[in-house]
Design a protein around this motif. Structure first.
Motif, PDB file in Angstrom:
ATOM      1  N   VAL A  84       1.063  -1.159  -0.058  1.00  0.00           N
ATOM      2  CA  VAL A  84      -0.179  -0.179   0.339  1.00  0.00           C
ATOM      3  C   VAL A  84       0.922   1.034  -0.453  1.00  0.00           C
ATOM      4  N   ALA A  85       1.053   2.174  -0.913  1.00  0.00           N
ATOM      5  CA  ALA A  85       1.509   3.197  -0.622  1.00  0.00           C
ATOM      6  C   ALA A  85       0.334   4.498  -0.979  1.00  0.00           C
ATOM      7  N   SER A 119       4.243  -0.999   3.470  1.00  0.00           N
ATOM      8  CA  SER A 119       3.836   0.349   2.650  1.00  0.00           C
ATOM      9  C   SER A 119       4.809   1.128   2.038  1.00  0.00           C
ATOM     10  N   VAL A 120       4.671   1.768   1.615  1.00  0.00           N
ATOM     11  CA  VAL A 120       5.437   3.748   0.936  1.00  0.00           C
ATOM     12  C   VAL A 120       5.111   4.267   0.523  1.00  0.00           C
ATOM     13  N   VAL A 121       6.099   5.375   1.138  1.00  0.00           N
ATOM     14  CA  VAL A 121       5.111   6.485   1.207  1.00  0.00           C
ATOM     15  C   VAL A 121       5.412   7.367   0.668  1.00  0.00           C
ATOM     16  N   CYS A 122       5.041   8.365   0.554  1.00  0.00           N
ATOM     17  CA  CYS A 122       6.140   9.903  -0.585  1.00  0.00           C
ATOM     18  C   CYS A 122       5.430  11.063   0.070  1.00  0.00           C
ATOM     19  N   ASP A 133       3.960   4.143   9.723  1.00  0.00           N
ATOM     20  CA  ASP A 133       3.275   3.370  11.037  1.00  0.00           C
ATOM     21  C   ASP A 133       1.687   3.362  11.144  1.00  0.00           C
ATOM     22  N   GLU A 134       1.067   4.608  10.462  1.00  0.00           N
ATOM     23  CA  GLU A 134      -0.335   4.569  10.038  1.00  0.00           C
ATOM     24  C   GLU A 134      -0.667   3.361   9.547  1.00  0.00           C
ATOM     25  N   LEU A 135      -0.389   3.153   7.922  1.00  0.00           N
ATOM     26  CA  LEU A 135      -0.148   2.075   7.294  1.00  0.00           C
ATOM     27  C   LEU A 135       0.477   0.584   7.391  1.00  0.00           C
TER      28      LEU A 135
END
Ligand SMILES: Cc1cc2nc3c(=O)[nH]c(=O)nc-3n(C[C@H](O)[C@H](O)[C@H](O)COP(=O)(O)O)c2cc1C
Length: 182
Positions: A84-85, A119-122, A133-135
Motif C-alpha cells: 500500500v502506497a 507500506s510505501v510513503v512519499c 506506521d499508520e499504514l
C-alpha cells in the motif's frame, strides 16, 4: 510446477505518474526480474466513500457499496503480498486510501494470515514515519508479516518526478523488493 508469486500494489495518489508511482515503479522493475507477478491499482482519483459501520459486510461477505473496494478484495485474496502506497497529506496517508483500506480490511473475510505486507510513503518533507506506521497497522492486525528494508520505506519529492533525485529513497524501494520472501 512452481507457484507464481502475486503481489497487489495499491497506490493512493491521485497523480498517475507522481512520486508515489515512481517509488512503486522501482519495485515493479525488481519484481519483474524475479518473476513475481505484480498488479498496480491507482485509486487516488476515485470517489471512494468511507466505512459507514452498517456491518452489512458481516452478512454479505463484501462491502455493501459495490465499488473498487470489492474489486480489490478479489485481487487481494488471490495475492501473496500487498503493497500500500500513499502520498503524505498532513502527516498522514491521503483520505482516499484510508477510506479504501478501512473498507477493504473490514469487509473482506478471507484469511490474510502470512500474506506479506509493505507500506510505501512519499512526502515533500515531513510525516513519512507517521504515515508508514499508520499504514502498517492494517497488516499487523491481520496476521500479515511486514516486509522491511534498509530504511523506513519513503521517498521524498514535491512535484511529479522530483523523487527521481532521491537516490537513497529509490534504493530503499529496490531493497524492499530484494528481501521479499514468501
Ligand atoms: C493536501 C496535501 C497535503 C500535503 N501534506 C504534506 C505533508 O504533511 N508533508 C509533506 O512533506 N508533504 C505534504 N504534501 C506534499 C506531497 O506529499 C508531495 O507533493 C508528494 O510528492 C505527493 O506524492 P504524489 O506525487 O505521488 O501524489 C501534501 C500535499 C497535498 C496535496
Amino acid at each position: 510446477m512452481e507457484k507464481t508469486i502475486k503481489v497487489l500494489m495499491i497506490n493512493g495518489s491521485p497523480r498517475a505518474e507522481g512520486n508515489t508511482a515512481l517509488a512503486l515503479h522501482e519495485m515493479e522493475r525488481v519484481f519483474a526480474e524475479q518473476g513475481i507477478q505484480v498488479e498496480t491499482v491507482q485509486i487516488g482519483g476515485q470517489a471512494i466513500r468511507g466505512c459507514v459501520a452498517c456491518n452489512g459486510c458481516a452478512k454479505l461477505g463484501k462491502c455493501v457499496y459495490d465499488d473498487i473496494v470489492n474489486e480489490l478484495a478479489v485481487k487481494f485474496e488471490k495475492a501473496d503480498g500487498l503493497v500500500v502506497a500513499s502520498p503524505v497529506y498532513y502527516a498522514s496517508a491521503n483520505a482516499t486510501l484510508i477510506a479504501c483500506l478501512d473498507r477493504l480490511f473490514y469487509s473482506s473475510h478471507f484469511d490474510k494470515t502470512m500474506k506479506v505486507g509493505a507500506s510505501v510513503v512519499c512526502a515533500r518533507r515531513g510525516g513519512c514515519s507517521a504515515t508508514f506506521d499508520e499504514l502498517n497497522k492494517y497488516f499487523t492486525i491481520s496476521g500479515m508479516p511486514v516486509a522491511s528494508s534498509q530504511y523506513w520505506n519513503s521517498v521524498h519529492g514535491r512535484t511529479p518526478g522530483e523523487a527521481e533525485g532521491d537516490g537513497e529513497g529509490r534504493q530503499t524501494m529496490r531493497t524492499l523488493r530484494e528481501i521479499w520472501h514468501f
